[in-house]
Design a protein around this motif. Structure first.
Motif, PDB file in Angstrom:
ATOM      1  N   GLN A 166     -91.066 -66.178  72.768  1.00 51.99           N
ATOM      2  CA  GLN A 166     -90.746 -67.524  72.258  1.00 51.99           C
ATOM      3  C   GLN A 166     -91.539 -67.807  70.981  1.00 51.99           C
ATOM      4  O   GLN A 166     -91.018 -68.361  70.011  1.00 51.99           O
ATOM      5  CB  GLN A 166     -91.075 -68.583  73.315  1.00 51.99           C
ATOM      6  CG  GLN A 166     -90.113 -68.578  74.500  1.00 51.99           C
ATOM      7  CD  GLN A 166     -90.577 -69.477  75.642  1.00 51.99           C
ATOM      8  OE1 GLN A 166     -91.621 -70.143  75.542  1.00 51.99           O
ATOM      9  NE2 GLN A 166     -89.826 -69.495  76.733  1.00 51.99           N
ATOM     10  N   GLN A 226     -85.371 -66.614  71.895  1.00 52.67           N
ATOM     11  CA  GLN A 226     -85.093 -67.326  73.153  1.00 52.67           C
ATOM     12  C   GLN A 226     -85.432 -66.409  74.313  1.00 52.67           C
ATOM     13  O   GLN A 226     -84.923 -65.282  74.376  1.00 52.67           O
ATOM     14  CB  GLN A 226     -83.592 -67.626  73.254  1.00 52.67           C
ATOM     15  CG  GLN A 226     -83.103 -68.669  72.307  1.00 52.67           C
ATOM     16  CD  GLN A 226     -82.932 -70.006  73.030  1.00 52.67           C
ATOM     17  OE1 GLN A 226     -83.556 -70.250  74.061  1.00 52.67           O
ATOM     18  NE2 GLN A 226     -82.110 -70.859  72.469  1.00 52.67           N
ATOM     19  N   ARG A 246     -86.699 -66.294  78.754  1.00 48.86           N
ATOM     20  CA  ARG A 246     -87.056 -66.983  79.996  1.00 48.86           C
ATOM     21  C   ARG A 246     -87.493 -65.959  81.024  1.00 48.86           C
ATOM     22  O   ARG A 246     -86.880 -64.892  81.139  1.00 48.86           O
ATOM     23  CB  ARG A 246     -85.830 -67.767  80.508  1.00 48.86           C
ATOM     24  CG  ARG A 246     -86.073 -68.646  81.713  1.00 48.86           C
ATOM     25  CD  ARG A 246     -87.117 -69.735  81.489  1.00 48.86           C
ATOM     26  NE  ARG A 246     -86.771 -70.698  80.446  1.00 48.86           N
ATOM     27  CZ  ARG A 246     -87.697 -71.363  79.725  1.00 48.86           C
ATOM     28  NH1 ARG A 246     -88.977 -71.190  79.921  1.00 48.86           N
ATOM     29  NH2 ARG A 246     -87.303 -72.220  78.807  1.00 48.86           N
ATOM     30  N   ARG A 269     -76.389 -66.594  80.356  1.00 45.43           N
ATOM     31  CA  ARG A 269     -77.300 -67.032  79.294  1.00 45.43           C
ATOM     32  C   ARG A 269     -77.270 -66.106  78.078  1.00 45.43           C
ATOM     33  O   ARG A 269     -77.612 -66.529  76.970  1.00 45.43           O
ATOM     34  CB  ARG A 269     -78.728 -67.147  79.842  1.00 45.43           C
ATOM     35  CG  ARG A 269     -78.871 -68.324  80.781  1.00 45.43           C
ATOM     36  CD  ARG A 269     -80.197 -68.260  81.499  1.00 45.43           C
ATOM     37  NE  ARG A 269     -80.328 -69.357  82.449  1.00 45.43           N
ATOM     38  CZ  ARG A 269     -81.387 -70.165  82.494  1.00 45.43           C
ATOM     39  NH1 ARG A 269     -82.404 -69.999  81.673  1.00 45.43           N
ATOM     40  NH2 ARG A 269     -81.448 -71.131  83.380  1.00 45.43           N
ATOM     41  N   ARG A 301     -76.579 -68.544  74.969  1.00 42.47           N
ATOM     42  CA  ARG A 301     -77.637 -68.797  73.977  1.00 42.47           C
ATOM     43  C   ARG A 301     -78.458 -67.579  73.622  1.00 42.47           C
ATOM     44  O   ARG A 301     -79.601 -67.686  73.185  1.00 42.47           O
ATOM     45  CB  ARG A 301     -78.547 -69.926  74.459  1.00 42.47           C
ATOM     46  CG  ARG A 301     -79.057 -69.750  75.879  1.00 42.47           C
ATOM     47  CD  ARG A 301     -79.685 -71.026  76.363  1.00 42.47           C
ATOM     48  NE  ARG A 301     -79.114 -71.361  77.674  1.00 42.47           N
ATOM     49  CZ  ARG A 301     -79.839 -71.855  78.660  1.00 42.47           C
ATOM     50  NH1 ARG A 301     -81.094 -72.116  78.500  1.00 42.47           N
ATOM     51  NH2 ARG A 301     -79.271 -72.111  79.818  1.00 42.47           N
ATOM     52  N   LYS A 302     -77.899 -66.385  73.886  1.00 39.07           N
ATOM     53  CA  LYS A 302     -78.587 -65.165  73.430  1.00 39.07           C
ATOM     54  C   LYS A 302     -80.012 -65.126  73.992  1.00 39.07           C
ATOM     55  O   LYS A 302     -80.949 -64.727  73.309  1.00 39.07           O
ATOM     56  CB  LYS A 302     -78.605 -65.216  71.900  1.00 39.07           C
ATOM     57  CG  LYS A 302     -78.490 -63.925  71.107  1.00 39.07           C
ATOM     58  CD  LYS A 302     -77.288 -63.105  71.347  1.00 39.07           C
ATOM     59  CE  LYS A 302     -77.480 -61.671  70.893  1.00 39.07           C
ATOM     60  NZ  LYS A 302     -76.771 -60.670  71.609  1.00 39.07           N
ATOM     61  N   GLU A 303     -80.155 -65.568  75.239  1.00 38.41           N
ATOM     62  CA  GLU A 303     -81.506 -65.649  75.811  1.00 38.41           C
ATOM     63  C   GLU A 303     -81.916 -64.318  76.437  1.00 38.41           C
ATOM     64  O   GLU A 303     -81.174 -63.737  77.220  1.00 38.41           O
ATOM     65  CB  GLU A 303     -81.538 -66.748  76.884  1.00 38.41           C
ATOM     66  CG  GLU A 303     -82.905 -67.006  77.463  1.00 38.41           C
ATOM     67  CD  GLU A 303     -82.843 -68.148  78.489  1.00 38.41           C
ATOM     68  OE1 GLU A 303     -82.858 -69.323  78.072  1.00 38.41           O
ATOM     69  OE2 GLU A 303     -82.771 -67.845  79.696  1.00 38.41           O
TER      70      GLU A 303
END
Ligand code: ADP
Ligand code: ASP
Ligand code: MG
Length: 412
Positions: free
Chosen positions: A86, A91, A93, A124, A128-130
């Motif tokens: 981050q 992005q 998680r 995801r 959002r390209k997480e």
């Protein structure tokens, strides 16, 4: 668009600086447009420390609580990598096993993965390209909801199973060596890196002691046909080498007779002397061991000169040695042996290669070469693509190096 699983082992995430280096590898793939799920191990040494604390707390402890403790190492590194990513503007998680969830059996301490719910991670990627940063080594027992762990080295299996679950194009196992070698490069400096190794060979190498991949990860890769690479996290993140591909046998152009040498100290030898040589003795010895869940590996039976008695030598995992001895001493009457002896200072050295299927006399050459070096062989086993010898641990390096040169594996 490529979908990747990238796994980083303990040395690769040993401190925050190394985690930053890992993040650079992840960034490279993200910048190239890939959807990425990362699997991390605990910082090197962490899991050993946690295991040690459990033993200190109580030598015989509840396996569910052991899992609650030892799974924590991966929780830390997954969170830290997400923070670092981050901070680099990516992005990301973190995900614990129970959050995904990675569902497992209830065999706490060495649970098997039963299923992985990869839907949310994939959603995801699209939304959002997480980057998903997944804690390796852990899952959750399906029925009880309790945290489980997959056995030592289990993050490899988390990674390959996740790759299968999300339909990844590739699983990259980043570690502290730049691929799979003909034998452990820490023991044989002349070991060569392999460009490719067949699933079956890797499975044998891992089962016979090459800890570079957990055995189950290779099983999963083979069953689900996940193209898996072993490569170095210490390569320049901008310009990394591909490492070693674990692939189907058909994808290897020229099979060697022997591809690699592995060795393990995880076996102990037990010999029962002067057992009455009559039907049923083998069952009398091995059934009680099997009932106690002790895996017997090599077995040798030698009929003595008087032909009325026999000696039986076999190996068990070192961790089960004391238990096996207690069981055998307890069954002395039913088995009817004169004496029992054991040795734990032994090592099993194995040669592996799919070429052995079509070549005779491969093992015989090894017996001769070892004899020439004065190495005494205590037991032998062979199967289609490998053979193993049990020898005194003091000769480990000599034996491994001898076989490594014998089969032409030394690098120039
Ligand atoms: P990680 O922490 O990344 O999972 P491991 O310590 O589990 O790393 O596995 C990598 C180590 O495996 C290497 O440092 C090497 O010493 C050892 N190893 C054993 N046999 C082999 C082999 N045939 N090829 C490569 N590495 C091997
Ligand atoms: N941290 C765990 C272990 O040391 C899992 C792994 O590294 O793969 O066994
Ligand atoms: Mg490992």
């Amino acid at each position: 668009m490529a979908r990747l699983v990238m796994k980083f082992g303990g040395t690769s995430v040993a401190n925050v600086e190394r985690i930053r280096n890992v993040a650079r590898h992840v960034k490279r793939e993200v910048d190239a447009g890939a959807d990425v799920a990362v699997v991390v191990s605990a910082m090197s040494g962490k899991t050993n420390e946690l295991v040690g604390w459990c033993r200190e707390a109580a030598p015989l402890h509840d396996a569910r609580e052991y899992d609650a403790v030892v799974a924590s190492g991966e929780q830390v590194t997954s969170g830290l990598l997400a923070i670092v990513l981050q901070d680099m503007g990516i992005q990301a998680r973190s995900w614990q096993g129970w959050q995904i969830p990675i569902l497992t059996s209830d065999a706490h301490g060495s649970a098997r993965i039963l299923g992985i719910e990869g839907g949310e991670i994939v959603k995801r990627f699209a939304e959002r390209k997480e980057v998903a940063v997944v804690a390796g080594f852990q899952g959750v027992h399906k029925e009880t909801g309790r945290i489980s762990t997959l056995g030592r080295g289990g993050s490899d299996t988390s990674a390959v199973a996740l790759a299968a679950a999300i339909g990844a194009d590739r699983c990259d196992i980043y570690t502290d060596v730049d691929g799979v070698y003909t034998t452990d490069p820490r023991v044989v400096p002349k070991a060569r890196r392999l460009d490719r190794i067949a699933f079956e060979e890797m499975l044998e190498m891992a089962s016979l002691g090459a800890k570079v991949l957990q055995v189950r990860s290779v099983e999963v890769a083979m069953v689900h046909k996940v193209p898996t690479f072993v490569r170095s996290s210490f390569d320049d993140p901008e310009n990394p080498q591909p490492g070693t591909l674990i692939c189907a046998e058909e994808d290897i152009m020229e099979a060697q007779i022997v591809t690699g040498i592995a060795f393990t100290r995880d076996e102990a030898q037990i010999t029962l002397r002067r057992i009455a040589d009559k039907p049923g003795v083998a069952a009398a010895i091995f059934v009680p061991l099997a009932d106690a869940n002790i895996n017997v590996d090599m077995i040798i039976q030698v009929v003595s000169d008087d032909t009325t008695t026999t000696d039986m030598t076999f190996t068990v995992p070192t961790s089960d040695y004391e238990r096996a001895m207690t069981i055998l001493e307890g069954a002395r009457e039913t088995i009817g042996y004169a004496s029992v002896a054991g040795a734990t200072d032994v090592v099993k050295v194995s040669a592996i290669g799919i070429g052995m299927r079509s070549h005779a006399g491969v093992a015989a050459r090894a017996f001769k070469a070892l004899a020439d070096k004065g190495v005494n062989i205590r037991a032998i086993t062979t199967s289609e693509i490998k053979f193993s010898v049990l020898i005194d641990a003091a000769y480990t390096e000599l034996a491994v190096r001898t076989l490594h040169s014998l089969y032409g594996l030394d690098k120039a």
